[in-house]
Design a protein around this motif. Structure first.
Motif, PDB file in Angstrom:
ATOM      1  N   TYR A 176       0.830  -1.273   0.084  1.00  0.00           N
ATOM      2  CA  TYR A 176      -0.165  -0.002   0.043  1.00  0.00           C
ATOM      3  C   TYR A 176       0.906   1.150  -0.182  1.00  0.00           C
ATOM      4  O   TYR A 176       0.367   2.386  -0.096  1.00  0.00           O
ATOM      5  N   ALA A 177       2.123   0.993  -0.047  1.00  0.00           N
ATOM      6  CA  ALA A 177       3.067   2.271   0.220  1.00  0.00           C
ATOM      7  C   ALA A 177       2.697   3.251  -0.920  1.00  0.00           C
ATOM      8  O   ALA A 177       2.870   4.444  -0.785  1.00  0.00           O
ATOM      9  N   GLY A 178       2.486   2.679  -2.132  1.00  0.00           N
ATOM     10  CA  GLY A 178       2.371   3.756  -3.225  1.00  0.00           C
ATOM     11  C   GLY A 178       1.084   4.381  -3.259  1.00  0.00           C
ATOM     12  O   GLY A 178       0.868   5.328  -4.102  1.00  0.00           O
ATOM     13  N   ASP A 179      -0.075   3.768  -2.588  1.00  0.00           N
ATOM     14  CA  ASP A 179      -1.174   4.320  -2.516  1.00  0.00           C
ATOM     15  C   ASP A 179      -1.525   5.482  -1.420  1.00  0.00           C
ATOM     16  O   ASP A 179      -2.372   6.428  -1.341  1.00  0.00           O
ATOM     17  N   VAL A 180      -0.587   5.323  -0.274  1.00  0.00           N
ATOM     18  CA  VAL A 180      -0.714   6.176   0.979  1.00  0.00           C
ATOM     19  C   VAL A 180       0.271   7.516   0.568  1.00  0.00           C
ATOM     20  O   VAL A 180       1.259   7.447   0.470  1.00  0.00           O
ATOM     21  N   ARG A 181      -0.586   8.529   0.517  1.00  0.00           N
ATOM     22  CA  ARG A 181       0.135   9.856   0.438  1.00  0.00           C
ATOM     23  C   ARG A 181       0.115  10.775   1.376  1.00  0.00           C
ATOM     24  O   ARG A 181      -0.878  10.857   2.383  1.00  0.00           O
ATOM     25  N   VAL A 182       0.769  11.778   1.424  1.00  0.00           N
ATOM     26  CA  VAL A 182       0.767  12.940   2.427  1.00  0.00           C
ATOM     27  C   VAL A 182      -0.446  13.408   2.207  1.00  0.00           C
ATOM     28  O   VAL A 182      -0.663  13.988   1.059  1.00  0.00           O
ATOM     29  N   GLY A 183      -1.129  13.694   3.427  1.00  0.00           N
ATOM     30  CA  GLY A 183      -2.413  14.717   3.386  1.00  0.00           C
ATOM     31  C   GLY A 183      -3.872  13.715   3.142  1.00  0.00           C
ATOM     32  O   GLY A 183      -4.711  14.132   3.260  1.00  0.00           O
ATOM     33  N   ALA A 184      -3.506  12.559   2.808  1.00  0.00           N
ATOM     34  CA  ALA A 184      -4.658  11.350   2.645  1.00  0.00           C
ATOM     35  C   ALA A 184      -5.390  11.340   4.036  1.00  0.00           C
ATOM     36  O   ALA A 184      -5.043  11.589   5.282  1.00  0.00           O
ATOM     37  N   PRO A 185      -6.893  11.659   4.023  1.00  0.00           N
ATOM     38  CA  PRO A 185      -7.613  11.717   5.058  1.00  0.00           C
ATOM     39  C   PRO A 185      -7.609  10.431   5.652  1.00  0.00           C
ATOM     40  O   PRO A 185      -7.464   9.361   5.267  1.00  0.00           O
ATOM     41  N   VAL A 186      -7.770  10.539   7.250  1.00  0.00           N
ATOM     42  CA  VAL A 186      -7.889   9.168   8.113  1.00  0.00           C
ATOM     43  C   VAL A 186      -8.910   9.390   8.944  1.00  0.00           C
ATOM     44  O   VAL A 186      -9.062  10.337   9.543  1.00  0.00           O
ATOM     45  N   VAL A 187      -9.781   8.351   9.147  1.00  0.00           N
ATOM     46  CA  VAL A 187     -10.736   8.208  10.207  1.00  0.00           C
ATOM     47  C   VAL A 187     -10.426   7.236  11.023  1.00  0.00           C
ATOM     48  O   VAL A 187     -10.095   6.190  10.999  1.00  0.00           O
ATOM     49  N   LEU A 188     -10.603   7.649  12.465  1.00  0.00           N
ATOM     50  CA  LEU A 188     -10.336   6.764  13.476  1.00  0.00           C
ATOM     51  C   LEU A 188     -11.435   6.519  14.729  1.00  0.00           C
ATOM     52  O   LEU A 188     -12.033   7.504  14.822  1.00  0.00           O
ATOM     53  N   ALA A 189     -11.502   5.537  15.164  1.00  0.00           N
ATOM     54  CA  ALA A 189     -12.339   5.265  16.337  1.00  0.00           C
ATOM     55  C   ALA A 189     -11.419   5.273  17.535  1.00  0.00           C
ATOM     56  O   ALA A 189     -10.465   4.334  17.498  1.00  0.00           O
ATOM     57  N   VAL A 190     -11.747   5.992  18.793  1.00  0.00           N
ATOM     58  CA  VAL A 190     -10.896   5.962  19.722  1.00  0.00           C
ATOM     59  C   VAL A 190     -11.517   5.412  20.833  1.00  0.00           C
ATOM     60  O   VAL A 190     -12.484   5.387  21.383  1.00  0.00           O
ATOM     61  N   SER A 191     -10.606   4.322  21.539  1.00  0.00           N
ATOM     62  CA  SER A 191     -11.133   3.688  22.308  1.00  0.00           C
ATOM     63  C   SER A 191     -11.411   4.481  23.832  1.00  0.00           C
ATOM     64  O   SER A 191     -10.700   5.357  24.295  1.00  0.00           O
ATOM     65  N   GLY A 192     -12.458   4.193  24.218  1.00  0.00           N
ATOM     66  CA  GLY A 192     -12.994   5.013  25.394  1.00  0.00           C
ATOM     67  C   GLY A 192     -13.565   6.364  25.159  1.00  0.00           C
ATOM     68  O   GLY A 192     -14.246   7.158  25.880  1.00  0.00           O
ATOM     69  N   ALA A 193     -13.721   6.773  23.836  1.00  0.00           N
ATOM     70  CA  ALA A 193     -14.238   8.186  23.540  1.00  0.00           C
ATOM     71  C   ALA A 193     -15.866   8.006  23.320  1.00  0.00           C
ATOM     72  O   ALA A 193     -16.184   7.054  22.863  1.00  0.00           O
ATOM     73  N   THR A 194     -16.480   8.868  23.715  1.00  0.00           N
ATOM     74  CA  THR A 194     -17.922   8.867  23.791  1.00  0.00           C
ATOM     75  C   THR A 194     -18.472   9.725  22.558  1.00  0.00           C
ATOM     76  O   THR A 194     -19.773   9.660  22.344  1.00  0.00           O
ATOM     77  N   ASP A 195     -17.707  10.590  22.059  1.00  0.00           N
ATOM     78  CA  ASP A 195     -18.244  11.536  20.932  1.00  0.00           C
ATOM     79  C   ASP A 195     -17.961  10.967  19.502  1.00  0.00           C
ATOM     80  O   ASP A 195     -17.810  11.917  18.895  1.00  0.00           O
ATOM     81  N   GLY A 196     -17.979   9.619  19.472  1.00  0.00           N
ATOM     82  CA  GLY A 196     -17.747   9.193  17.793  1.00  0.00           C
ATOM     83  C   GLY A 196     -16.339   9.076  17.561  1.00  0.00           C
ATOM     84  O   GLY A 196     -15.423   9.312  18.508  1.00  0.00           O
ATOM     85  N   GLY A 197     -16.070   9.029  16.198  1.00  0.00           N
ATOM     86  CA  GLY A 197     -14.738   9.055  15.772  1.00  0.00           C
ATOM     87  C   GLY A 197     -14.127  10.373  15.678  1.00  0.00           C
ATOM     88  O   GLY A 197     -14.657  11.379  15.802  1.00  0.00           O
ATOM     89  N   VAL A 198     -12.733  10.373  15.171  1.00  0.00           N
ATOM     90  CA  VAL A 198     -12.093  11.626  15.035  1.00  0.00           C
ATOM     91  C   VAL A 198     -11.465  11.459  13.647  1.00  0.00           C
ATOM     92  O   VAL A 198     -11.287  10.247  12.904  1.00  0.00           O
ATOM     93  N   SER A 199     -11.095  12.546  13.051  1.00  0.00           N
ATOM     94  CA  SER A 199     -10.358  12.604  11.755  1.00  0.00           C
ATOM     95  C   SER A 199      -9.127  13.173  11.767  1.00  0.00           C
ATOM     96  O   SER A 199      -8.823  13.861  12.752  1.00  0.00           O
ATOM     97  N   GLY A 200      -8.315  12.755  10.837  1.00  0.00           N
ATOM     98  CA  GLY A 200      -6.986  13.621  10.887  1.00  0.00           C
ATOM     99  C   GLY A 200      -6.431  13.227   9.315  1.00  0.00           C
ATOM    100  O   GLY A 200      -7.270  13.080   8.404  1.00  0.00           O
ATOM    101  N   HIS A 201      -5.175  13.418   9.007  1.00  0.00           N
ATOM    102  CA  HIS A 201      -4.565  13.471   7.743  1.00  0.00           C
ATOM    103  C   HIS A 201      -3.190  12.797   8.017  1.00  0.00           C
ATOM    104  O   HIS A 201      -2.417  12.831   9.114  1.00  0.00           O
ATOM    105  N   VAL A 202      -2.621  12.168   6.790  1.00  0.00           N
ATOM    106  CA  VAL A 202      -1.399  11.690   6.888  1.00  0.00           C
ATOM    107  C   VAL A 202      -0.323  12.718   7.071  1.00  0.00           C
ATOM    108  O   VAL A 202      -0.455  13.650   5.865  1.00  0.00           O
ATOM    109  N   SER A 203       0.286  12.985   7.898  1.00  0.00           N
ATOM    110  CA  SER A 203       1.412  14.010   7.562  1.00  0.00           C
ATOM    111  C   SER A 203       2.867  13.582   7.211  1.00  0.00           C
ATOM    112  O   SER A 203       3.611  14.325   6.671  1.00  0.00           O
ATOM    113  N   ARG A 204       3.059  12.261   7.349  1.00  0.00           N
ATOM    114  CA  ARG A 204       4.382  11.768   7.093  1.00  0.00           C
ATOM    115  C   ARG A 204       4.382  10.262   6.621  1.00  0.00           C
ATOM    116  O   ARG A 204       3.604   9.573   7.398  1.00  0.00           O
ATOM    117  N   VAL A 205       5.154   9.885   5.790  1.00  0.00           N
ATOM    118  CA  VAL A 205       5.353   8.408   5.315  1.00  0.00           C
ATOM    119  C   VAL A 205       6.891   8.191   5.093  1.00  0.00           C
ATOM    120  O   VAL A 205       7.526   8.863   4.905  1.00  0.00           O
TER     121      VAL A 205
END
Length: 359
Positions: free
Chosen positions: A212-241
């Motif tokens: 997947y190294a060729g598909d993952v680019r800096v700036g690609a969106p990321v969606v995460l589910a955080v253990s213990g969080a009650t307000d749903g998931g969080v989002s971020g972006h790839v900053s470094r590869v």
């Protein structure tokens, strides 16, 4: 002559028998085909799923820990006794705020003495310049006075630096995550005193397979589910590869930046999610177990149409691994009942009855 007649008659009888036998076999086969086509296949509700229109996210699964993006280790600059500590763990501080103070019984008098020496040297230098203008002293005397002044200035700067170092200040705004000293402790040069973190931005480190190294680019969106969080998931972006693959695991390390300006999250939480490579809205999708491939390599699904099994050749697209769904680009319109159970013994045209609700 009679012998030949008898042999010919026997041959004729055998031939007739063979023809009759073959006709009987054909009739039996026709009877079996008719019986098979009339056999009713019973499917349970869990053997079927509905081809539905949904929003799909195709991506690379990741998991790891959310850590503060800024972690500062504050060490003792001098060997001295800690006179006072002004902050506690978990306390928010501002840049420049005093965290602790060393004993100043030695460095404060030294700083005052150095300041006095600098003032005296400055006065001597000014006096020498005036005397030189009157011709009372030589140029060398003036230069010597200037050297003494510069040495006194250097001594004063060093003494003030030591005095300033007797008060430990926060190098930036953040939260004290660790306090390693108390009042009265004697520390050595370089000993840990505090750890300061800034959780307004968190960093998530994970690994992905090298394919997947060729598909993952800096700036690609990321969606995460955080253990213990009650307000749903969080989002971020790839900053470094990372630029290299781990030779032991054949994985590539990636770093994700997650904004946390509201401070709802703390460092050290476990999170899992995916790097979004593709998003499809309103796609016709079926479970992966509905996708089949024949000996010729053609991709198809089996559906129940008017109480009979039917085959539909399809073209697949995005795969949403988290939702366990595969996009059907062509071949289905949506709403069809697809067979997801084992297909052994199932043939197009067979009649079907369904027991229980559809899965």
């Amino acid at each position: 002559m009679k012998r030949y007649v008898i042999v010919g008659a026997v041959a004729a009888v055998v031939l007739v028998a063979l023809v009759a036998a073959r006709r009987g076999e054909r009739a039996g086969a026709a009877t079996r085909v008719s019986a098979d086509s009339g056999r009713v296949v019973e499917l349970g509700g869990s053997d079927l799923a509905r081809a539905a229109r949904v929003d799909l996210i195709a991506g690379v699964p990741v998991s790891g820990t959310l850590d503060p993006s800024v972690v500062i280790r504050i060490a003792s600059p001098i060997p001295e006794v800690v006179e006072a500590v002004f902050v506690k763990e978990g306390q928010a501080v501002q840049a420049g705020q005093a965290l602790a103070r060393f004993r100043t019984s030695a460095v404060e008098p030294a700083a005052l003495s150095a300041e006095a020496q600098r003032r005296l040297a400055a006065s001597d230098y000014e006096r020498m310049q005036n005397l030189f203008k009157e011709g009372a002293v030589s140029q060398r005397d003036v230069e010597n006075a200037e050297v003494s002044l510069r040495a006194a200035e250097s001594g004063e700067a060093l003494a003030k630096k030591k005095l300033n170092e007797s008060t430990i200040r926060a190098p930036s705004s953040g939260v004290i995550s660790q306090r390693a000293v108390d009042s009265g402790d004697r520390v050595k040069d370089g000993d840990l005193m505090f750890q300061l973190v800034n959780t307004s931005e968190l960093e998530f480190a994970a690994t992905v397979p090298s394919e997947y190294a060729g598909d993952v680019r800096v700036g690609a969106p990321v969606v995460l589910a955080v253990s213990g969080a009650t307000d749903g998931g969080v989002s971020g972006h790839v900053s470094r590869v990372n630029a290299t693959v781990d030779p032991a695991t054949r994985q590539v390390k990636i770093y994700v930046t997650v904004s946390n300006s509201a401070r709802h999250l703390v460092g050290g939480l476990y999170a899992s999610g995916r790097i979004v490579l593709r998003q499809v809205s309103g796609a016709v999708a079926v479970p992966p177990t509905a996708i089949r491939r024949d000996a010729a390599g053609k991709v198809f699904v089996l559906i129940v149409d008017h109480e009979r099994i039917a085959r539909r050749e399809v073209t697949t697209g995005a795969i949403d691994e988290q939702a366990s769904l595969v996009q059907i680009v062509s071949g289905l319109e949506g709403g069809e009942s697809v067979i997801v159970g084992p297909a052994s013994g199932l043939e197009p045209g067979q009649r079907v009855t369904v027991t229980g609700g559809e899965g």
